[in-house]
Motif scaffolding. Sequence first.
Motif, PDB file in Angstrom:
ATOM      1  N   MET A   1     -12.403  30.258  36.599  1.00 48.93           N
ATOM      2  CA  MET A   1     -11.073  30.826  36.445  1.00 48.93           C
ATOM      3  C   MET A   1     -10.206  29.840  35.660  1.00 48.93           C
ATOM      4  N   SER A   2      -9.355  30.357  34.783  1.00 46.81           N
ATOM      5  CA  SER A   2      -8.412  29.516  34.058  1.00 46.81           C
ATOM      6  C   SER A   2      -7.042  30.173  34.063  1.00 46.81           C
ATOM      7  N   ILE A   3      -6.016  29.327  34.073  1.00 44.56           N
ATOM      8  CA  ILE A   3      -4.632  29.805  34.110  1.00 44.56           C
ATOM      9  C   ILE A   3      -3.842  29.058  33.050  1.00 44.56           C
ATOM     10  N   ASN A   4      -3.055  29.791  32.273  1.00 44.98           N
ATOM     11  CA  ASN A   4      -2.194  29.199  31.252  1.00 44.98           C
ATOM     12  C   ASN A   4      -0.834  29.865  31.375  1.00 44.98           C
ATOM     13  N   ILE A   5       0.006  29.316  32.243  1.00 46.01           N
ATOM     14  CA  ILE A   5       1.347  29.860  32.470  1.00 46.01           C
ATOM     15  C   ILE A   5       2.356  28.731  32.354  1.00 46.01           C
ATOM     16  N   VAL A   6       3.397  28.964  31.561  1.00 48.81           N
ATOM     17  CA  VAL A   6       4.471  27.991  31.381  1.00 48.81           C
ATOM     18  C   VAL A   6       5.780  28.670  31.758  1.00 48.81           C
ATOM     19  N   THR A   7       6.570  27.999  32.603  1.00 49.10           N
ATOM     20  CA  THR A   7       7.891  28.490  32.979  1.00 49.10           C
ATOM     21  C   THR A   7       8.899  27.393  32.689  1.00 49.10           C
ATOM     22  N   LEU A   8       9.920  27.710  31.903  1.00 50.02           N
ATOM     23  CA  LEU A   8      10.922  26.726  31.511  1.00 50.02           C
ATOM     24  C   LEU A   8      12.326  27.312  31.635  1.00 50.02           C
ATOM     25  N   VAL A   9      13.286  26.457  31.948  1.00 51.61           N
ATOM     26  CA  VAL A   9      14.706  26.815  31.917  1.00 51.61           C
ATOM     27  C   VAL A   9      15.421  25.703  31.166  1.00 51.61           C
ATOM     28  N   GLY A  10      16.199  26.088  30.162  1.00 50.53           N
ATOM     29  CA  GLY A  10      16.913  25.084  29.390  1.00 50.53           C
ATOM     30  C   GLY A  10      17.899  25.713  28.431  1.00 50.53           C
ATOM     31  N   ARG A  11      18.423  24.878  27.544  1.00 49.10           N
ATOM     32  CA  ARG A  11      19.411  25.327  26.561  1.00 49.10           C
ATOM     33  C   ARG A  11      18.785  25.431  25.181  1.00 49.10           C
ATOM     34  N   VAL A  12      19.171  26.475  24.466  1.00 49.53           N
ATOM     35  CA  VAL A  12      18.643  26.741  23.134  1.00 49.53           C
ATOM     36  C   VAL A  12      19.255  25.749  22.139  1.00 49.53           C
ATOM     37  N   GLY A  13      18.395  25.195  21.273  1.00 49.17           N
ATOM     38  CA  GLY A  13      18.832  24.159  20.348  1.00 49.17           C
ATOM     39  C   GLY A  13      19.428  24.656  19.047  1.00 49.17           C
ATOM     40  N   GLY A  14      19.251  25.918  18.723  1.00 46.15           N
ATOM     41  CA  GLY A  14      19.792  26.478  17.489  1.00 46.15           C
ATOM     42  C   GLY A  14      19.755  27.989  17.536  1.00 46.15           C
ATOM     43  N   ASP A  15      20.424  28.631  16.618  1.00 51.94           N
ATOM     44  CA  ASP A  15      20.395  30.093  16.569  1.00 51.94           C
ATOM     45  C   ASP A  15      18.974  30.583  16.278  1.00 51.94           C
ATOM     46  N   PRO A  16      18.645  31.791  16.726  1.00 53.75           N
ATOM     47  CA  PRO A  16      17.293  32.324  16.525  1.00 53.75           C
ATOM     48  C   PRO A  16      16.908  32.424  15.053  1.00 53.75           C
ATOM     49  N   ASP A  17      15.657  32.109  14.765  1.00 54.95           N
ATOM     50  CA  ASP A  17      15.082  32.251  13.428  1.00 54.95           C
ATOM     51  C   ASP A  17      14.233  33.528  13.461  1.00 54.95           C
ATOM     52  N   MET A  18      14.764  34.600  12.891  1.00 47.39           N
ATOM     53  CA  MET A  18      14.111  35.908  12.945  1.00 47.39           C
ATOM     54  C   MET A  18      13.295  36.163  11.685  1.00 47.39           C
ATOM     55  N   LYS A  19      12.126  36.787  11.869  1.00 45.46           N
ATOM     56  CA  LYS A  19      11.293  37.170  10.736  1.00 45.46           C
ATOM     57  C   LYS A  19      10.776  38.583  10.986  1.00 45.46           C
ATOM     58  N   TYR A  20      11.003  39.452  10.002  1.00 45.36           N
ATOM     59  CA  TYR A  20      10.565  40.842  10.105  1.00 45.36           C
ATOM     60  C   TYR A  20       9.378  41.055   9.168  1.00 45.36           C
ATOM     61  N   PHE A  21       8.337  41.694   9.685  1.00 39.71           N
ATOM     62  CA  PHE A  21       7.135  41.975   8.910  1.00 39.71           C
ATOM     63  C   PHE A  21       7.137  43.457   8.555  1.00 39.71           C
ATOM     64  N   GLU A  22       7.446  43.765   7.293  1.00 39.63           N
ATOM     65  CA  GLU A  22       7.574  45.161   6.856  1.00 39.63           C
ATOM     66  C   GLU A  22       6.267  45.934   6.977  1.00 39.63           C
ATOM     67  N   ASP A  23       5.154  45.301   6.617  1.00 36.23           N
ATOM     68  CA  ASP A  23       3.876  46.017   6.621  1.00 36.23           C
ATOM     69  C   ASP A  23       3.458  46.454   8.019  1.00 36.23           C
ATOM     70  N   SER A  24       3.742  45.649   9.050  1.00 36.19           N
ATOM     71  CA  SER A  24       3.321  46.014  10.403  1.00 36.19           C
ATOM     72  C   SER A  24       4.472  46.514  11.271  1.00 36.19           C
ATOM     73  N   GLY A  25       5.708  46.271  10.842  1.00 38.52           N
ATOM     74  CA  GLY A  25       6.865  46.669  11.636  1.00 38.52           C
ATOM     75  C   GLY A  25       7.158  45.703  12.780  1.00 38.52           C
ATOM     76  N   SER A  26       6.457  44.575  12.824  1.00 41.67           N
ATOM     77  CA  SER A  26       6.652  43.593  13.889  1.00 41.67           C
ATOM     78  C   SER A  26       7.850  42.709  13.591  1.00 41.67           C
ATOM     79  N   VAL A  27       8.330  42.067  14.643  1.00 44.03           N
ATOM     80  CA  VAL A  27       9.404  41.091  14.503  1.00 44.03           C
ATOM     81  C   VAL A  27       9.026  39.860  15.317  1.00 44.03           C
ATOM     82  N   LYS A  28       9.346  38.682  14.752  1.00 41.70           N
ATOM     83  CA  LYS A  28       9.041  37.405  15.392  1.00 41.70           C
ATOM     84  C   LYS A  28      10.311  36.572  15.432  1.00 41.70           C
ATOM     85  N   CYS A  29      10.520  35.888  16.534  1.00 38.90           N
ATOM     86  CA  CYS A  29      11.678  35.026  16.700  1.00 38.90           C
ATOM     87  C   CYS A  29      11.188  33.636  17.098  1.00 38.90           C
ATOM     88  N   LYS A  30      11.741  32.626  16.436  1.00 39.02           N
ATOM     89  CA  LYS A  30      11.443  31.243  16.802  1.00 39.02           C
ATOM     90  C   LYS A  30      12.707  30.602  17.345  1.00 39.02           C
TER      91      LYS A  30
END
Length: 120
Positions: A1-30
Amino acid sequence: MSINIVTLVGRVGGDPDMKYFEDSGSVKCKLTLAVRRRSRSSDEPDWFNLELWGNTAEIAGRFVRKGSLIGVKGSLKFDTWNDRTTGALRSSPVIRVDQLDLLGSKRDEAEMMDNNPDNF
């Protein structure tokens, strides 16, 4: 058995960096997240790179800003690439966020203190 779970609480260091993928309709935020360790005596936080996709990314793009207090739950992964100048294999840890909790911003906290200092 393996587990990969991360739980964090903190403050965001900068505004979101959004990227939209037109071909798939997906969106990614960093995002970057500053988290203080309880056991550490230094004021320097640990910094984490976050990656959010889909609806979670859209919510972050709308409501998260620099200084926002958030909680995240996800898994640890490593992005790997070859360095352009040396050709060496590089890697960077990233938290792939599955759950995002909006906990407030410094401005929200300051407004609460101004309105009712007995809450803190």
